[in-house]
Write a protein that holds these residues in place. Sequence first.
Motif, PDB file in Angstrom:
ATOM      1  N   LEU A  65       0.839  -1.190   0.000  1.00 23.52           N
ATOM      2  CA  LEU A  65       0.000   0.000   0.000  1.00 23.52           C
ATOM      3  C   LEU A  65       0.878   1.246   0.000  1.00 23.52           C
ATOM      4  N   TRP A  66       0.406   2.263  -0.697  1.00 21.87           N
ATOM      5  CA  TRP A  66       1.171   3.506  -0.824  1.00 21.87           C
ATOM      6  C   TRP A  66       0.202   4.684  -0.760  1.00 21.87           C
ATOM      7  N   THR A  67       0.317   5.485   0.286  1.00 18.02           N
ATOM      8  CA  THR A  67      -0.503   6.678   0.425  1.00 18.02           C
ATOM      9  C   THR A  67       0.168   7.830  -0.295  1.00 18.02           C
ATOM     10  N   LYS A  68      -0.541   8.443  -1.211  1.00 20.89           N
ATOM     11  CA  LYS A  68       0.022   9.562  -1.958  1.00 20.89           C
ATOM     12  C   LYS A  68       0.466  10.645  -0.987  1.00 20.89           C
ATOM     13  N   GLY A  69       1.734  11.052  -1.136  1.00 17.25           N
ATOM     14  CA  GLY A  69       2.285  12.096  -0.284  1.00 17.25           C
ATOM     15  C   GLY A  69       2.952  11.595   0.970  1.00 17.25           C
ATOM     16  N   GLU A  70       3.107  10.280   1.114  1.00 17.86           N
ATOM     17  CA  GLU A  70       3.694   9.759   2.356  1.00 17.86           C
ATOM     18  C   GLU A  70       5.145  10.198   2.523  1.00 17.86           C
ATOM     19  N   SER A  71       5.812  10.499   1.412  1.00 21.06           N
ATOM     20  CA  SER A  71       7.183  11.011   1.488  1.00 21.06           C
ATOM     21  C   SER A  71       7.242  12.522   1.270  1.00 21.06           C
ATOM     22  N   SER A  72       6.520  13.007   0.263  1.00 22.75           N
ATOM     23  CA  SER A  72       6.584  14.419  -0.114  1.00 22.75           C
ATOM     24  C   SER A  72       5.695  15.316   0.732  1.00 22.75           C
ATOM     25  N   GLY A  73       4.657  14.726   1.330  1.00 20.47           N
ATOM     26  CA  GLY A  73       3.679  15.534   2.050  1.00 20.47           C
ATOM     27  C   GLY A  73       2.580  16.070   1.157  1.00 20.47           C
ATOM     28  N   HIS A  74       2.672  15.782  -0.144  1.00 25.21           N
ATOM     29  CA  HIS A  74       1.680  16.264  -1.107  1.00 25.21           C
ATOM     30  C   HIS A  74       0.518  15.275  -1.183  1.00 25.21           C
ATOM     31  N   VAL A  75      -0.274  15.269  -0.142  1.00 24.10           N
ATOM     32  CA  VAL A  75      -1.347  14.287  -0.038  1.00 24.10           C
ATOM     33  C   VAL A  75      -2.530  14.676  -0.915  1.00 24.10           C
ATOM     34  N   LEU A  76      -3.387  13.691  -1.173  1.00 25.67           N
ATOM     35  CA  LEU A  76      -4.657  13.899  -1.857  1.00 25.67           C
ATOM     36  C   LEU A  76      -5.761  13.689  -0.831  1.00 25.67           C
ATOM     37  N   ALA A  77      -6.429  14.765  -0.456  1.00 20.06           N
ATOM     38  CA  ALA A  77      -7.504  14.673   0.543  1.00 20.06           C
ATOM     39  C   ALA A  77      -8.786  14.229  -0.145  1.00 20.06           C
ATOM     40  N   LEU A  78      -9.300  13.114   0.287  1.00 16.85           N
ATOM     41  CA  LEU A  78     -10.453  12.495  -0.367  1.00 16.85           C
ATOM     42  C   LEU A  78     -11.710  13.344  -0.233  1.00 16.85           C
ATOM     43  N   VAL A  79     -12.453  13.443  -1.344  1.00 17.08           N
ATOM     44  CA  VAL A  79     -13.772  14.061  -1.341  1.00 17.08           C
ATOM     45  C   VAL A  79     -14.851  13.026  -1.632  1.00 17.08           C
ATOM     46  N   SER A  80     -14.637  12.208  -2.667  1.00 12.60           N
ATOM     47  CA  SER A  80     -15.635  11.187  -2.999  1.00 12.60           C
ATOM     48  C   SER A  80     -15.003  10.094  -3.847  1.00 12.60           C
ATOM     49  N   VAL A  81     -15.668   8.947  -3.873  1.00 12.69           N
ATOM     50  CA  VAL A  81     -15.269   7.818  -4.724  1.00 12.69           C
ATOM     51  C   VAL A  81     -16.525   7.295  -5.411  1.00 12.69           C
ATOM     52  N   GLU A  82     -16.415   7.065  -6.709  1.00 12.16           N
ATOM     53  CA  GLU A  82     -17.552   6.561  -7.476  1.00 12.16           C
ATOM     54  C   GLU A  82     -17.075   5.466  -8.425  1.00 12.16           C
ATOM     55  N   ALA A  83     -17.838   4.401  -8.545  1.00  8.24           N
ATOM     56  CA  ALA A  83     -17.527   3.332  -9.494  1.00  8.24           C
ATOM     57  C   ALA A  83     -18.219   3.602 -10.824  1.00  8.24           C
ATOM     58  N   ASP A  84     -17.616   3.114 -11.908  1.00 12.26           N
ATOM     59  CA  ASP A  84     -18.259   3.272 -13.209  1.00 12.26           C
ATOM     60  C   ASP A  84     -19.367   2.231 -13.392  1.00 12.26           C
ATOM     61  N   CYS A  85     -19.990   2.231 -14.569  1.00 14.41           N
ATOM     62  CA  CYS A  85     -21.155   1.381 -14.805  1.00 14.41           C
ATOM     63  C   CYS A  85     -20.830  -0.109 -14.755  1.00 14.41           C
ATOM     64  N   ASP A  86     -19.573  -0.480 -15.007  1.00 18.39           N
ATOM     65  CA  ASP A  86     -19.166  -1.886 -14.959  1.00 18.39           C
ATOM     66  C   ASP A  86     -18.555  -2.272 -13.620  1.00 18.39           C
ATOM     67  N   ALA A  87     -18.467  -1.314 -12.714  1.00 21.63           N
ATOM     68  CA  ALA A  87     -17.919  -1.544 -11.367  1.00 21.63           C
ATOM     69  C   ALA A  87     -16.474  -2.018 -11.399  1.00 21.63           C
ATOM     70  N   ASP A  88     -15.730  -1.656 -12.465  1.00 20.50           N
ATOM     71  CA  ASP A  88     -14.332  -2.090 -12.551  1.00 20.50           C
ATOM     72  C   ASP A  88     -13.342  -0.927 -12.682  1.00 20.50           C
ATOM     73  N   THR A  89     -13.825   0.301 -12.535  1.00 22.78           N
ATOM     74  CA  THR A  89     -12.976   1.491 -12.552  1.00 22.78           C
ATOM     75  C   THR A  89     -13.545   2.495 -11.559  1.00 22.78           C
ATOM     76  N   LEU A  90     -12.650   3.195 -10.871  1.00 23.23           N
ATOM     77  CA  LEU A  90     -13.083   4.167  -9.872  1.00 23.23           C
ATOM     78  C   LEU A  90     -12.729   5.584 -10.294  1.00 23.23           C
ATOM     79  N   LEU A  91     -13.628   6.510  -9.990  1.00 22.50           N
ATOM     80  CA  LEU A  91     -13.350   7.931 -10.124  1.00 22.50           C
ATOM     81  C   LEU A  91     -13.225   8.491  -8.718  1.00 22.50           C
ATOM     82  N   VAL A  92     -12.025   8.957  -8.392  1.00 23.90           N
ATOM     83  CA  VAL A  92     -11.733   9.496  -7.072  1.00 23.90           C
ATOM     84  C   VAL A  92     -11.623  11.009  -7.186  1.00 23.90           C
TER      85      VAL A  92
END
Length: 205
Positions: A65-92
């Motif tokens: 597992l790798w959290t974005k910004g764990e080294s640089s501090g440039h994190v991505l603060a989550l707002v929402s997560v949505e799956a596409d119509c086939d449930a095999d791709t995520l829009l974050v």
Amino acid sequence: MNTTTTTTLDIEALAWDKQGGLLPAIVQDADTLRVLMLGYVDRAALQATLASGRVTFYSRSKQRLWTKGESSGHVLALVSVEADCDADTLLVQARPHGPTCHLGRTSCFPEAPGDVLSALDALIARRAQERPEGSYTTRLFEAGIRRIAQKVGEEGVETALAAVAQDDAALLGEAADLLYHLLVLLRARGLGLDDARRVLAARGG
């Protein structure tokens, strides 16, 4: 920067078996709508993202597992997560704290388009909170809502006059000034561009 996390995602309903337990996750700036990067998540990475509010991926090169910004501090603060119509791709959708790309760029896709008006609205929102010295936007907020409303009126008249008496460049310049001051006025009332968008969407049926 304040971040509100919303999701109705059913993790177990996602199509994990299609790609060996991994799903591609497209990350989009929640304010500007610009595509920032593409990563992959497994169940644990997605669970960690939802639990921590910081976007976490499964690194195929590091096999962990790798959290974005764990080294640089440039994190991505989550707002929402949505799956596409086939449930095999995520829009974050997330709010980046610093550049997303490891090359120091805002996006891993240099030419990815974004919503300039949304970016301006986000900047004005930051100015309203931080009030940096020397900023014209700060001066407007400190002058009060009556002065801001007056500026909107002035810019509206100048835009109308440019439409009937000046060339396209002048009209566009005045229109840009009007939009900026209107966004400042909305923020002075505790509102923003998304609030106006919702009204327009409701009117559109």
